[in-house]
Design a protein around this motif. Structure first.
Motif, PDB file in Angstrom:
ATOM      1  N   LEU A 297       7.654   9.665   3.244  1.00 38.43           N
ATOM      2  CA  LEU A 297       6.653   9.358   4.456  1.00 38.43           C
ATOM      3  C   LEU A 297       6.122   7.801   4.383  1.00 38.43           C
ATOM      4  O   LEU A 297       6.439   7.260   3.055  1.00 38.43           O
ATOM      5  CB  LEU A 297       5.642  10.196   4.289  1.00 38.43           C
ATOM      6  CG  LEU A 297       5.988  11.757   4.541  1.00 38.43           C
ATOM      7  CD1 LEU A 297       4.684  12.587   4.468  1.00 38.43           C
ATOM      8  CD2 LEU A 297       6.436  11.846   6.208  1.00 38.43           C
ATOM      9  N   HIS A 298       5.651   7.157   5.010  1.00 36.24           N
ATOM     10  CA  HIS A 298       5.145   5.764   5.181  1.00 36.24           C
ATOM     11  C   HIS A 298       3.458   5.748   5.298  1.00 36.24           C
ATOM     12  O   HIS A 298       3.135   4.820   5.296  1.00 36.24           O
ATOM     13  CB  HIS A 298       5.699   5.055   6.314  1.00 36.24           C
ATOM     14  CG  HIS A 298       7.260   4.982   6.310  1.00 36.24           C
ATOM     15  ND1 HIS A 298       7.975   6.124   6.708  1.00 36.24           N
ATOM     16  CD2 HIS A 298       8.071   4.128   5.925  1.00 36.24           C
ATOM     17  CE1 HIS A 298       9.214   5.815   6.399  1.00 36.24           C
ATOM     18  NE2 HIS A 298       9.557   4.601   6.171  1.00 36.24           N
ATOM     19  N   THR A 299       2.764   6.846   5.318  1.00 35.48           N
ATOM     20  CA  THR A 299       1.564   7.012   5.137  1.00 35.48           C
ATOM     21  C   THR A 299       1.065   6.161   4.065  1.00 35.48           C
ATOM     22  O   THR A 299       1.589   6.103   2.941  1.00 35.48           O
ATOM     23  CB  THR A 299       0.927   8.335   5.347  1.00 35.48           C
ATOM     24  OG1 THR A 299       1.244   8.806   3.827  1.00 35.48           O
ATOM     25  CG2 THR A 299       1.497   8.926   6.339  1.00 35.48           C
ATOM     26  N   LYS A 300      -0.319   6.083   3.910  1.00 33.90           N
ATOM     27  CA  LYS A 300      -1.216   5.431   2.970  1.00 33.90           C
ATOM     28  C   LYS A 300      -1.351   6.408   1.578  1.00 33.90           C
ATOM     29  O   LYS A 300      -1.207   5.810   0.583  1.00 33.90           O
ATOM     30  CB  LYS A 300      -2.372   4.628   3.420  1.00 33.90           C
ATOM     31  CG  LYS A 300      -3.471   5.826   3.781  1.00 33.90           C
ATOM     32  CD  LYS A 300      -4.780   5.070   4.268  1.00 33.90           C
ATOM     33  CE  LYS A 300      -5.746   6.066   4.989  1.00 33.90           C
ATOM     34  NZ  LYS A 300      -6.986   5.493   5.343  1.00 33.90           N
ATOM     35  N   CYS A 301      -1.021   7.656   1.964  1.00 35.39           N
ATOM     36  CA  CYS A 301      -1.220   8.627   0.934  1.00 35.39           C
ATOM     37  C   CYS A 301       0.239   8.493   0.208  1.00 35.39           C
ATOM     38  O   CYS A 301       0.124   8.928  -0.966  1.00 35.39           O
ATOM     39  CB  CYS A 301      -1.516   9.911   1.432  1.00 35.39           C
ATOM     40  SG  CYS A 301      -3.339  10.145   1.570  1.00 35.39           S
ATOM     41  N   ALA A 302       1.385   8.315   0.959  1.00 38.29           N
ATOM     42  CA  ALA A 302       2.517   8.131   0.159  1.00 38.29           C
ATOM     43  C   ALA A 302       2.619   7.212  -0.643  1.00 38.29           C
ATOM     44  O   ALA A 302       3.349   7.251  -1.511  1.00 38.29           O
ATOM     45  CB  ALA A 302       3.670   8.155   1.416  1.00 38.29           C
ATOM     46  N   ALA A 303       1.735   6.194  -0.452  1.00 35.56           N
ATOM     47  CA  ALA A 303       2.006   4.864  -1.407  1.00 35.56           C
ATOM     48  C   ALA A 303       1.148   4.857  -2.622  1.00 35.56           C
ATOM     49  O   ALA A 303       1.190   4.092  -3.631  1.00 35.56           O
ATOM     50  CB  ALA A 303       1.631   3.488  -0.726  1.00 35.56           C
TER      51      ALA A 303
END
Length: 352
Positions: A297-303
């Motif tokens: 995923l590319h969400t901020k939580c993924a990072a």
């Protein structure tokens, strides 16, 4: 959270029951079940009632959702449930009665809708016309109103802004995506295919589940990333074939398709985490997993990494806790995000 997806029951109630039984064992905490179209063989009310009996007789998630498929519109091909009479179509059956049977079964009042389960958005699509009633040259093609397409675009934009992956369910298949969709039988399922592709193609974290073909989940292109030129998203979006409860099909090597053993029975288990979606293909006939796909995923939580009590954090470190991101303003260890107040070490950076 996790959920399950099956499709194309089409009257094979024994295999549907078998699938439900296995899902209860391998995914007892499943938060939702999606039956992605072709719930019935023809769309008779009695056929919906039989599906409901199977559901009522077995444990299954309280969140059980349905899309409408082409087989839900096959009543007008019959003079009566025992006699096929296509020459006299529609045999006194109205288009509205077919939709009403679906609505009565599902409790819905339209074919497209949204549900959110444990913070995970699910969007369900469906044809708003059975095209044979509008154009004698057509049959099962999918027609979306401008209202449905605008709704889909707005909801996908909304959930992307919230940092959420979006799961979209539609019975029919988009051309040149998953197994079978390069076959001439499945190249024209949607009358607005380009518009639908452009909406989905703009979102890296969109996952589209399609059914209809019954093509075997053992095939290598059971799931693909589809890049749509002009959307600005060069990574594409994910498209997944859901298999089928009622038999499987595969390429016959000459541009057509051939049926496998009628006992084949398959579906999906989907697991959603902050940084990825894991999709598992299940063979319900043999009670075994077929394959597994991890979609980053590319969400901020993924990072960001999950917060842990034993980890030491420094100024600027970002973590995930309770589906929100938090940034450390100075050195910290053992202080739970969300408990230190507005002047404490953890700065709330918003929901995932």
């Amino acid at each position: 959270m996790s959920f399950n997806v099956v499709s194309d029951v089409q009257g094979d109630l024994a295999d549907f029951g078998r699938a439900l039984d296995q899902m209860k064992v391998v995914n007892p905490d499943s938060r939702a079940l999606v039956v992605n179209g072709d719930i019935t063989p023809r769309g008779y009310k009695a056929e919906y009632d039989q599906v409901k009996q199977v559901l009522n007789s077995r444990p299954h998630p309280a969140n059980t959702y349905f899309t409408i498929g082409n087989h839900e519109f096959y009543v007008p091909k019959y003079c009566n449930p025992d006699k096929l009479c296509q020459d006299t179509w529609p045999n006194g059956t109205t288009e509205q009665s077919l939709f009403q049977n679906f609505y009565d079964f599902t409790g819905l009042d339209k074919v497209y809708y949204e549900r959110v389960v444990d913070g995970v958005p699910m969007l369900f699509l469906g044809t708003e016309k059975y095209m044979k009633y509008s154009d004698p040259t057509k049959w099962d093609e999918v027609w979306f109103s401008e209202e449905q397409l605008t709704w889909l675009e707005q909801r996908m934009n909304y959930w992307e802004a919230q940092g959420k992956p979006t799961f979209v369910f539609s019975h029919h298949v988009l051309p040149d995506t998953v197994s079978g969709t390069r076959n001439k039988l499945y190249k024209s399922d949607y009358l607005q295919a380009d518009r639908l592709m452009n909406i989905l193609g703009a979102h890296k974290d969109a996952v589209l589940f399609t059914s209809h073909t019954h093509w075997d989940l053992n095939l290598s292109d059971w799931a693909v990333r589809k890049v749509v030129p002009g959307t600005g998203n060069l990574e594409g979006f994910t498209v997944v074939n859901t298999g089928a409860v009622q038999t499987q099909w595969t390429d016959n090597g000459t541009g057509g398709e051939s049926a496998l053993d009628g006992l084949e029975n398959s579906g999906l288990q989907v697991e959603v985490a902050n940084d990825r979606v894991t999709i598992k293909a299940r063979d319900f006939r043999r009670n075994q997993w077929i394959k597994e796909l991890n979609v980053p995923l590319h969400t901020k939580c993924a990072a960001a990494k999950p917060w842990t009590e034993s980890m030491t954090y420094s100024n600027g470190d970002t973590v995930v806790w309770n589906d929100r991101t938090w940034r450390a303003k100075w050195w910290t260890r053992g202080e739970t995000p969300g408990t230190t107040g507005p002047w404490g070490v953890w700065e709330d950076r918003g929901a995932c």
